[in-house]
Design a protein around this motif. Structure first.
Motif, short mmCIF file in Angstrom:
data_model
loop_
_atom_site.label_atom_id
_atom_site.label_comp_id
_atom_site.label_asym_id
_atom_site.label_seq_id
_atom_site.Cartn_x
_atom_site.Cartn_y
_atom_site.Cartn_z
N ALA A 143 -14.86 19.74 30.85
CA ALA A 143 -14.92 20.87 31.78
C ALA A 143 -13.80 21.87 31.50
CB ALA A 143 -14.78 20.37 33.21
N LEU A 273 -34.67 14.84 30.36
CA LEU A 273 -35.39 15.06 31.60
C LEU A 273 -34.61 14.36 32.70
CD1 LEU A 273 -38.05 16.26 32.70
CD2 LEU A 273 -39.17 14.12 32.12
N ILE A 281 -19.66 17.10 36.42
CA ILE A 281 -18.98 17.39 35.16
C ILE A 281 -19.01 16.21 34.20
CG2 ILE A 281 -16.67 17.71 34.18
CD1 ILE A 281 -16.12 19.43 36.72
N THR A 292 -33.07 20.76 25.03
CA THR A 292 -33.69 21.31 26.24
C THR A 292 -33.45 20.34 27.38
OG1 THR A 292 -35.44 22.32 24.91
CG2 THR A 292 -35.86 22.12 27.28
N ILE A 294 -34.59 19.50 31.34
CA ILE A 294 -35.47 19.74 32.48
C ILE A 294 -34.94 18.89 33.62
CG2 ILE A 294 -37.83 19.64 33.38
CD1 ILE A 294 -38.88 19.69 30.52
N ILE A 296 -35.43 17.38 37.53
CA ILE A 296 -36.29 17.17 38.70
C ILE A 296 -35.36 16.75 39.82
CG2 ILE A 296 -38.21 15.87 39.70
CD1 ILE A 296 -39.27 15.37 36.89
N VAL A 305 -29.78 21.37 38.12
CA VAL A 305 -30.90 22.32 38.18
C VAL A 305 -30.46 23.68 37.65
CG1 VAL A 305 -32.45 23.59 39.74
CG2 VAL A 305 -32.03 21.13 40.10
N THR A 306 -29.31 24.17 38.11
CA THR A 306 -28.92 25.52 37.70
C THR A 306 -28.54 25.56 36.22
OG1 THR A 306 -26.66 25.12 38.46
CG2 THR A 306 -28.14 26.20 40.00
N LYS A 307 -28.10 24.43 35.67
CA LYS A 307 -27.73 24.41 34.25
C LYS A 307 -28.93 24.11 33.34
CE LYS A 307 -22.90 22.91 34.71
NZ LYS A 307 -22.05 21.71 34.67
N ALA A 308 -30.01 23.65 33.93
CA ALA A 308 -31.16 23.24 33.12
C ALA A 308 -31.94 24.45 32.61
CB ALA A 308 -32.09 22.35 33.96
N ARG A 309 -32.82 24.22 31.64
CA ARG A 309 -33.70 25.29 31.16
C ARG A 309 -34.91 25.39 32.09
NH1 ARG A 309 -35.98 28.80 30.76
NH2 ARG A 309 -37.05 29.92 29.10
N TYR A 310 -35.43 24.24 32.51
CA TYR A 310 -36.57 24.21 33.43
C TYR A 310 -36.26 23.24 34.56
CZ TYR A 310 -39.08 25.96 29.30
OH TYR A 310 -39.47 26.68 28.22
N ALA A 311 -36.88 23.48 35.71
CA ALA A 311 -36.67 22.55 36.82
C ALA A 311 -37.92 22.44 37.67
CB ALA A 311 -35.50 23.01 37.68
N VAL A 312 -38.07 21.28 38.26
CA VAL A 312 -39.08 21.08 39.30
C VAL A 312 -38.31 20.66 40.54
CG1 VAL A 312 -41.05 19.72 40.08
CG2 VAL A 312 -40.89 20.45 37.67
#
Ligand SMILES: Cc1cc2nc3c(=O)[nH]c(=O)nc-3n(C[C@H](O)[C@H](O)[C@H](O)COP(=O)(O)OP(=O)(O)OC[C@H]3O[C@@H](n4cnc5c(N)ncnc54)[C@H](O)[C@@H]3O)c2cc1C
Ligand SMILES: Nc1ncnc2c1ncn2[C@@H]1O[C@H](COP(=O)(O)O)[C@@H](O)[C@H]1O
Lengths: 328, 256
Positions: A143, A273, A281, A292, A294, A296, A305-312
């Protein structure tokens, strides 16, 4: 002036697999240091290096690959391995000695640094300035970056390079990768702490996780030790491995060898995933190199979620079964 | 009988956001709190169980300011018998300095005829993560060292040590006296009970003055990485997002 790189094979039992990805990264990193030549040293692989190892060395522009013929070095013994590395540095006139920030890499380099009474910055990620040479290294699990000098021009400058700090890239022109044997007189003290045997681990070990192309991560959001069926099914369906957060291992839901993060394994799969993982951190330290990500998660604001490329956004135990059904 | 020294470091707990001190020279843990690293918690656990199995003792040591007594008491509460604090500011010490300071204590104790058979440290400190204090210490003391130790069994004057941090489980058989750097995951640190806490509160802590000036860590500056700008694409909510998610998996080429 040359840079010596401690390299590790992808698989100690199968040298046909060549060098580890991290070692190829470190060879690439070596070219950002102010040396004219890059040499490599491989310990523990007794006999002639395989074609796969040599191919990686040539691709990375290696001048000389130092190996040791001593059969006593076949089983891991950090201090004895360090003796070989030290001798190779001496033989090649190295000004810099670097290796991967892996458990074995850090340990062997620390022995060389201790024996020579020189500093060893660990988990270096970048050169920030070349004169005088300054590097940045990861602290607090990545970090924070700490800037330190590397080498004072006097002794050998030793450092480890964080896994996945750079991507492996072929050298502008291939190297000859001459093989040179290093011979050292080992003492009993050098071999006092040596692996006496390797045990297969019931339920697998970290290699399944660190070698996987797809990792399905599971955190506290899983809910309990008996809630992993859908996670395992998805990992199996994608031909991947299960990785977990530390909350999951410390609650005893899953074994520690599945843990991703600062005090677990560093992974760099094509897809991570991350299900029910907040993305602290220390967890991020182990998964940030995934191609990548993702997520969930029930919480749309979770760092994962905010750091991911995709989220559900939702309950993983609703989403994963629906995905499995969609895939069937 | 194995007398064990276990070394712990007070480090800022950084599970949340990391804040630097005003001068940017160190990590500010005032809001998040401080703890020893999880590797060190496991080292304490191993120390207490080895001492228990062999009828030996556990001494816990830290190099730090007065506040680091908190971490010593945490170890006393779960079974350490004695505590030593080397009075210094940990941030002024590089890993070689720390190793030298610990080595001095180990040698002094040997000189008093009460040598440590085993010295345990964490594999790497939670904050500076130098991965080397234990190895430098072993060189200074001329003792064998195993890094990444997760499980330890004593038989006579030898240790059987297991480490699974590099993949398959590596088994070592080393003579004591030895140094081990501990990696979490092999043992479950015990929780303190009430009587442990009471005992720890009252325990006397020996304070030692460092003998020389440290050379320092060579730190030129710290920088907190700004959080990457979020470019997350939310595929949907709940199970209705499954088809979209599967499309993405196919695009990524991970569906076989
Ligand atoms: C020195 C040190 C080293 C550490 N090393 C590591 C390490 O190596 N690896 C590691 O992982 N951690 C490590 N940690 C711990 C780390 O700080 C976090 O505590 C940990 O990663 C949190 O795990 P988690 O995300 O599973 O749990 P939490 O932080 O509790 O997050 C759970 C998440 O699940 C979500 N959720 C809940 N229910 C559901 C559901 N039904 N469906 C979907 N989502 C749901 C929540 O919204 C939340 O985001 C370390 C800490 C320290 C101090
Ligand atoms: N100031 C300190 N006081 C006591 N032990 C320390 C200190 N610094 C480091 N150590 C020990 O050395 C281990 C490795 O630290 P490092 O090599 O700095 O990553 C830690 O896990 C501790 O057990």
């Amino acid at each position: 002036m040359s840079v010596l790189v401690l390299v590790e094979p992808e698989d100690l039992d199968d040298l046909g697999a060549g060098l580890s990805v991290v070692s190829q990264e470190v060879l690439t990193f070596a070219r950002s240091l102010p040396g004219d030549e890059v040499d490599a040293v491989l310990v523990g692989a007794v006999g002639q290096p395989t074609e796969a190892v040599l191919a990686h060395c040539r691709e990375q522009g290696v001048r000389t690959l130092h190996v040791s013929p001593d059969a006593r070095l076949e089983r891991y013994a950090a201090r004895a391995w360090a003796r070989v590395v030290d001798a190779a540095a001496e033989a090649g006139g190295a000004a810099y000695l670097i290796g991967g920030g892996t458990p074995h890499g850090n340990e062997v380099l620390a022995h060389v640094a201790a024996a020579r009474s020189v500093p060893m910055p660990c988990n270096v990620v970048a050169v920030v300035q070349s004169e005088p040479l300054e590097v940045e290294r990861q602290v607090v699990g990545g970090a924070v970056l700490e800037r330190v000098a590397l080498g004072d021009g006097a002794g050998l400058a030793v450092a480890s390079v964080a896994g996945h700090a750079v991507a492996p890239q072929a050298a502008p022109s291939p190297g000859p990768a001459h093989v040179a044997e290093v011979d050292v007189e080992l003492t009993d003290a050098d071999l006092a702490a040596q692996v006496v045997r390797i045990e297969a681990r019931e339920g697998g070990d970290t290699s399944a996780l660190t070698g996987a192309n797809v990792v399905v991560g599971a955190g506290r959001g899983v809910g309990g030790p008996d809630q992993f069926d859908d996670v395992e099914a998805l990992a199996a369906r994608l031909g991947g491995a299960v990785g977990v957060s530390r909350v999951v291992t410390s609650l005893g839901w899953r074994p520690h060898h599945e843990q991703v993060g600062q005090t677990g394994s560093r992974i760099a799969p094509d897809l991570y995933l991350a299900c029910g993982i907040s993305g602290a951190i220390q967890h991020w330290a182990g998964c940030s190199s995934s191609k990548t990500i993702i997520a969930i998660n029930t919480d749309g604001e979770a760092p994962m979620v905010t750091k991911a490329r995709y989220a559900v956004i939702g309950d993983m135990h609703e989403v994963i079964p629906a995905v499995l059904e969609e895939l069937s | 009988m194995a007398d064990v020294l276990v070394c712990v470091k007070r480090a800022p707990d950084t599970s949340g956001e990391v804040v630097l001190t005003a001068d940017g020279g160190s990590i500010d843990g005032r809001y998040a709190g401080y703890s020893m690293s999880s590797h060190e918690e496991c080292a304490v656990e191993i120390a207490v169980s080895v001492a228990g199995d062999t009828g030996g003792s556990v001494t816990v040591l830290t190099l730090g300011d007065d506040d680091s007594v908190e971490q010593l008491r945490a170890a006393l509460a779960v079974g350490a018998d004695e505590a030593v604090r080397i009075d210094a500011t940990a941030d002024d010490y590089g890993p070689a300095d720390v190793a030298a300071a610990i080595a001095e204590v180990v040698q002094a104790r040997a000189g008093e005829g009460r040598p440590f058979d085993l010295v345990l440290v964490g594999n790497d400190a939670a904050d500076t993560g130098d991965h080397q204090v234990g190895i430098r210490l072993a060189h200074l003391l001329d003792r064998p060292v195993v890094a990444g130790a997760q499980e330890v069994a004593v038989s006579g004057d030898r240790l059987e040590v297991r480490s699974s941090v590099s993949g398959p489980t590596e088994v070592f058989d080393v003579p004591m006296p030895a140094v081990l750097t501990v990696w979490e995951g092999g043992v479950e640190p015990r929780y303190p009970n009430i009587s442990g806490r009471m005992k720890a509160k009252k325990a006397r802590i020996e304070v030692l003055e460092p003998s020389g000036a440290p050379r320092g860590s060579g730190r030129l500056g710290l920088r907190v990485l700004p959080p990457p700008e979020s470019n997350v694409e939310v595929l949907g909510e709940g199970k209705t997002a499954a088809p979209r998610l599967v499309d993405v998996l196919r695009e990524l080429g991970v569906v076989r």
